[in-house]
Design an enzyme around this catalytic site. Sequence first.
Site, PDB file in Angstrom:
ATOM      1  N   GLY A   8       0.830  -1.214   0.000  1.00  0.00           N
ATOM      2  CA  GLY A   8       0.000   0.000   0.000  1.00  0.00           C
ATOM      3  C   GLY A   8       0.855   1.251   0.000  1.00  0.00           C
ATOM      4  O   GLY A   8       0.489   2.274   0.583  1.00  0.00           O
ATOM      5  N   GLY A  11      -0.372   4.940  -0.693  1.00  0.00           N
ATOM      6  CA  GLY A  11      -1.329   5.620   0.183  1.00  0.00           C
ATOM      7  C   GLY A  11      -0.682   6.802   0.879  1.00  0.00           C
ATOM      8  O   GLY A  11       0.491   7.125   0.649  1.00  0.00           O
ATOM      9  N   LEU A  13       0.192   7.383   4.065  1.00  0.00           N
ATOM     10  CA  LEU A  13       1.326   7.073   4.931  1.00  0.00           C
ATOM     11  C   LEU A  13       2.491   6.498   4.113  1.00  0.00           C
ATOM     12  O   LEU A  13       3.648   6.892   4.267  1.00  0.00           O
ATOM     13  CB  LEU A  13       0.883   6.078   6.021  1.00  0.00           C
ATOM     14  CG  LEU A  13       1.937   5.577   6.992  1.00  0.00           C
ATOM     15  CD1 LEU A  13       2.617   6.724   7.733  1.00  0.00           C
ATOM     16  CD2 LEU A  13       1.319   4.604   8.002  1.00  0.00           C
ATOM     17  N   ASP A  34       2.163  -1.731  -4.551  1.00  0.00           N
ATOM     18  CA  ASP A  34       0.802  -1.212  -4.488  1.00  0.00           C
ATOM     19  C   ASP A  34      -0.037  -1.986  -5.497  1.00  0.00           C
ATOM     20  O   ASP A  34       0.495  -2.529  -6.468  1.00  0.00           O
ATOM     21  CB  ASP A  34       0.781   0.291  -4.830  1.00  0.00           C
ATOM     22  CG  ASP A  34      -0.455   0.970  -4.280  1.00  0.00           C
ATOM     23  OD1 ASP A  34      -0.384   1.534  -3.171  1.00  0.00           O
ATOM     24  OD2 ASP A  34      -1.518   0.928  -4.952  1.00  0.00           O
ATOM     25  N   ILE A  35      -1.335  -2.008  -5.260  1.00  0.00           N
ATOM     26  CA  ILE A  35      -2.222  -2.726  -6.196  1.00  0.00           C
ATOM     27  C   ILE A  35      -2.392  -1.946  -7.499  1.00  0.00           C
ATOM     28  O   ILE A  35      -2.703  -2.511  -8.542  1.00  0.00           O
ATOM     29  CB  ILE A  35      -3.600  -2.991  -5.522  1.00  0.00           C
ATOM     30  CG1 ILE A  35      -4.416  -4.003  -6.316  1.00  0.00           C
ATOM     31  CG2 ILE A  35      -4.372  -1.693  -5.307  1.00  0.00           C
ATOM     32  CD1 ILE A  35      -5.646  -4.494  -5.584  1.00  0.00           C
ATOM     33  N   ASP A  52      -1.092  -7.275  -5.015  1.00  0.00           N
ATOM     34  CA  ASP A  52      -2.401  -7.292  -4.374  1.00  0.00           C
ATOM     35  C   ASP A  52      -2.238  -8.092  -3.089  1.00  0.00           C
ATOM     36  O   ASP A  52      -1.930  -9.288  -3.125  1.00  0.00           O
ATOM     37  CB  ASP A  52      -3.402  -7.972  -5.326  1.00  0.00           C
ATOM     38  CG  ASP A  52      -4.764  -8.155  -4.686  1.00  0.00           C
ATOM     39  OD1 ASP A  52      -4.922  -7.833  -3.493  1.00  0.00           O
ATOM     40  OD2 ASP A  52      -5.674  -8.635  -5.394  1.00  0.00           O
ATOM     41  N   TYR A 142     -14.408  -0.910  10.064  1.00  0.00           N
ATOM     42  CA  TYR A 142     -12.964  -0.651  10.117  1.00  0.00           C
ATOM     43  C   TYR A 142     -12.410  -0.918  11.526  1.00  0.00           C
ATOM     44  O   TYR A 142     -11.395  -1.589  11.700  1.00  0.00           O
ATOM     45  CB  TYR A 142     -12.748   0.810   9.719  1.00  0.00           C
ATOM     46  CG  TYR A 142     -11.326   1.303   9.695  1.00  0.00           C
ATOM     47  CD1 TYR A 142     -10.434   0.872   8.727  1.00  0.00           C
ATOM     48  CD2 TYR A 142     -10.895   2.251  10.625  1.00  0.00           C
ATOM     49  CE1 TYR A 142      -9.141   1.369   8.689  1.00  0.00           C
ATOM     50  CE2 TYR A 142      -9.603   2.747  10.585  1.00  0.00           C
ATOM     51  CZ  TYR A 142      -8.733   2.302   9.620  1.00  0.00           C
ATOM     52  OH  TYR A 142      -7.452   2.795   9.579  1.00  0.00           O
TER      53      TYR A 142
HETATM   54  N1  SER Z   1      -7.652   8.076   9.745  1.00  0.00           N
HETATM   55  C1  SER Z   1      -8.337   6.843   9.640  1.00  0.00           C
HETATM   56  C2  SER Z   1      -9.657   6.989   9.010  1.00  0.00           C
HETATM   57  O1  SER Z   1     -10.252   8.034   9.158  1.00  0.00           O
HETATM   58  C3  SER Z   1      -8.514   6.239  10.992  1.00  0.00           C
HETATM   59  O2  SER Z   1      -7.521   5.338  11.234  1.00  0.00           O
HETATM   60  O3  SER Z   1     -10.114   6.066   8.433  1.00  0.00           O
END
Ligand code: SER
Length: 321
Positions: A8, A11, A13, A34-35, A52, A142
């Site tokens: 990833g 992204g 981070l 990354d995918i 992936d 999540y």
């Molecule tokens: N920043 C993230 C989100 O909003 C939370 O870990 O999904």
Amino acid sequence: MEKVLVTGAAGQLGTELTQQLTEVYGTEAVIASDINPKAKATFPYCRFVVLDVMDRERLRKCIKEENVTQVYHLAAVLSASAEKKPLLSWRVNMDSLLHLLELAREFNLNKLFWPSSIAVFGPDSPKIQTPQQAAKEPVTAYGIAKLAGERWCAYYHQQYGVDVRSLRFPGLIGYKALPGGGTTDYAVAIFHQALAGKSFRSFLRKDTRLPMMYMPDAIKASLALMQAPKDRISIRSSYNLAAMSFSPEELYQGILPYFPEFNITYEPDYRQTIADGWPQSIDDLEARRDWDWSPDYELPAMIQEILQELPKWIQHKKSDL
Ligand code: SER
């Protein structure tokens, strides 16, 4: 020699952490993955592979053939996206972690990094200075996956000695990548709108305070955790981590002096419910105690730096096209 694989990597981070990892270990030692094949363009300075994380055999092959010794497993479906496709998010977030925990065991990886989140806490957790061990009954897809993931990390450490390390990140704010489906991502998007001379429509209420962190602090924390001697790591689920807390209105007020014409409207949507279940501030005593964590950035310094650097980044991206 260490060989570091980042999943990833394109992204928010990953974009910044991957670059920092090349500075620590050398460009030869880092593989960004990354995918999305187009993400290759983000990594002119190191190797890039399309990967992936749901494809366990591909992951296995990559770790084996490249003699990978450490993995930063950042690929994930973030909170707001996860609410739209809860079962898919569970599969992506959980299966990929379990693949990597298994591969860490099979190949005896030196270390595995996996980000958890403040989303492990729920509406019944204390809201202010939420402690490490506070009750956790997350109500988002999540958060459920992050909490389960934390337990699996602790399990693999305890049962198999896998050196997996994790941080419960607050909302991360960086300017080198576009928002990616998080509830806290409004705090990234708002800067783009301000710079574009447009008004900003907040999907959170004006007073929704959440724990947040500027990306350089998130990078610093990740590396400090990963570089700490094993005997300093007392928490094998995931560490609470904190820097600052603010609401959309407080962020807006901080940006306003730079753009006096900037306007904000509030139209809370389903993401408000996600945010309402999360803490407002976090007690990160254990991170401070175990590996000397302390953040560098408060809100004003972050705003100043982003408003200074983001225009350059946008210009740079345009000239790349
Ligand atoms: N920043 C993230 C989100 O909003 C939370 O870990 O999904």
